[in-house]
Design a protein around this motif. Structure first.
Motif, PDB file in Angstrom:
ATOM      1  N   LEU A   1      -7.169  -3.254   8.480  1.00  0.00           N
ATOM      2  CA  LEU A   1      -7.425  -2.794   7.118  1.00  0.00           C
ATOM      3  C   LEU A   1      -8.804  -3.220   6.615  1.00  0.00           C
ATOM      4  N   PRO A   2      -9.361  -2.438   5.681  1.00  0.00           N
ATOM      5  CA  PRO A   2     -10.575  -2.904   4.997  1.00  0.00           C
ATOM      6  C   PRO A   2     -10.273  -4.214   4.273  1.00  0.00           C
ATOM      7  N   GLN A   3     -11.284  -5.023   4.056  1.00  0.00           N
ATOM      8  CA  GLN A   3     -11.110  -6.368   3.496  1.00  0.00           C
ATOM      9  C   GLN A   3     -10.335  -6.361   2.182  1.00  0.00           C
ATOM     10  N   GLU A   4     -10.618  -5.436   1.285  1.00  0.00           N
ATOM     11  CA  GLU A   4      -9.931  -5.396  -0.011  1.00  0.00           C
ATOM     12  C   GLU A   4      -8.432  -5.135   0.164  1.00  0.00           C
ATOM     13  N   GLN A   5      -8.078  -4.196   1.043  1.00  0.00           N
ATOM     14  CA  GLN A   5      -6.660  -3.912   1.300  1.00  0.00           C
ATOM     15  C   GLN A   5      -5.997  -5.081   2.012  1.00  0.00           C
ATOM     16  N   GLU A   6      -6.704  -5.693   2.952  1.00  0.00           N
ATOM     17  CA  GLU A   6      -6.146  -6.839   3.674  1.00  0.00           C
ATOM     18  C   GLU A   6      -5.822  -7.972   2.710  1.00  0.00           C
ATOM     19  N   ARG A   7      -6.719  -8.257   1.771  1.00  0.00           N
ATOM     20  CA  ARG A   7      -6.480  -9.320   0.786  1.00  0.00           C
ATOM     21  C   ARG A   7      -5.261  -8.989  -0.067  1.00  0.00           C
TER      22      ARG A   7
ATOM     23  N   LEU B   1       0.851  -1.196   0.000  1.00  0.00           N
ATOM     24  CA  LEU B   1       0.000   0.000   0.000  1.00  0.00           C
ATOM     25  C   LEU B   1       0.886   1.246   0.000  1.00  0.00           C
ATOM     26  N   PRO B   2       1.545   1.522  -1.115  1.00  0.00           N
ATOM     27  CA  PRO B   2       2.530   2.612  -1.143  1.00  0.00           C
ATOM     28  C   PRO B   2       1.955   3.999  -0.843  1.00  0.00           C
ATOM     29  N   ASP B   3       0.641   4.160  -0.974  1.00  0.00           N
ATOM     30  CA  ASP B   3       0.017   5.447  -0.646  1.00  0.00           C
ATOM     31  C   ASP B   3      -0.338   5.545   0.832  1.00  0.00           C
TER      32      ASP B   3
ATOM     33  N   ILE C   1      -2.120  -9.539   2.005  1.00  0.00           N
ATOM     34  CA  ILE C   1      -1.846 -10.972   2.139  1.00  0.00           C
ATOM     35  C   ILE C   1      -1.197 -11.504   0.867  1.00  0.00           C
ATOM     36  N   ASP C   2      -1.737 -11.136  -0.286  1.00  0.00           N
ATOM     37  CA  ASP C   2      -1.163 -11.592  -1.556  1.00  0.00           C
ATOM     38  C   ASP C   2       0.267 -11.093  -1.728  1.00  0.00           C
ATOM     39  N   VAL C   3       0.495  -9.822  -1.433  1.00  0.00           N
ATOM     40  CA  VAL C   3       1.841  -9.251  -1.551  1.00  0.00           C
ATOM     41  C   VAL C   3       2.781  -9.911  -0.555  1.00  0.00           C
ATOM     42  N   LEU C   4       2.304 -10.165   0.651  1.00  0.00           N
ATOM     43  CA  LEU C   4       3.118 -10.836   1.666  1.00  0.00           C
ATOM     44  C   LEU C   4       3.609 -12.182   1.161  1.00  0.00           C
ATOM     45  N   PHE C   5       2.712 -12.998   0.624  1.00  0.00           N
ATOM     46  CA  PHE C   5       3.122 -14.310   0.117  1.00  0.00           C
ATOM     47  C   PHE C   5       4.061 -14.183  -1.076  1.00  0.00           C
ATOM     48  N   ASP C   6       3.816 -13.206  -1.948  1.00  0.00           N
ATOM     49  CA  ASP C   6       4.724 -12.983  -3.083  1.00  0.00           C
ATOM     50  C   ASP C   6       6.114 -12.600  -2.595  1.00  0.00           C
TER      51      ASP C   6
END
Length: 118
Positions: A89-95, A80-82, A98-103
């Motif tokens: 976090l809101p659900q969309e940001q949390e998802r 979330l660079p901004d 999570i995706d970025v974390l695993f990447d």
């Protein structure tokens, strides 16, 4: 035949967790995933494994800057660079986080396996 957890590389293990997140982390929530990874790291270090040694430093290098957050904050900064308003976090940001974390985790482990991790 499915490979046993004990026979998986760390990359395979975390890819398996990513595919089946709610099986490992109640509700598949980010804060619980972060706690799971902290527990994984501490257990590995106590028992002679590398755990996530240098993970925070690797994230700082990836981001090319530091802050007073731990690794979870660095992952949020990358995802979330901004910026973000709250740790919850809101659900969309949390998802997304999570995706970025695993990447990022997969990239870090791949570099570590190749001897390139910082």
């Amino acid at each position: 035949m499915t490979k046993s957890l004990a026979d998986m590389s760390e990359r395979e293990y975390f890819a398996n967790i990513r595919r089946r997140l709610p099986m490992y982390v109640i509700g598949g929530r980010l804060d619980r995933l972060e706690a799971f990874l902290d527990g994984y790291d501490q257990h590995a270090l106590r028992h002679g494994g590398p755990g996530l040694r240098d993970w925070t430093d690797w994230l700082i290098g990836k981001r090319s800057q530091t802050c007073n957050h731990g690794w979870s904050g660095h992952v949020r900064h990358i995802a979330l660079p901004d910026g973000w308003d709250h740790w919850d976090l809101p659900q969309e940001q949390e998802r997304l986080v999570i995706d970025v974390l695993f990447d990022l985790l997969d990239e870090y482990l791949a570099e570590r396996e190749a001897g390139l991790a910082r």
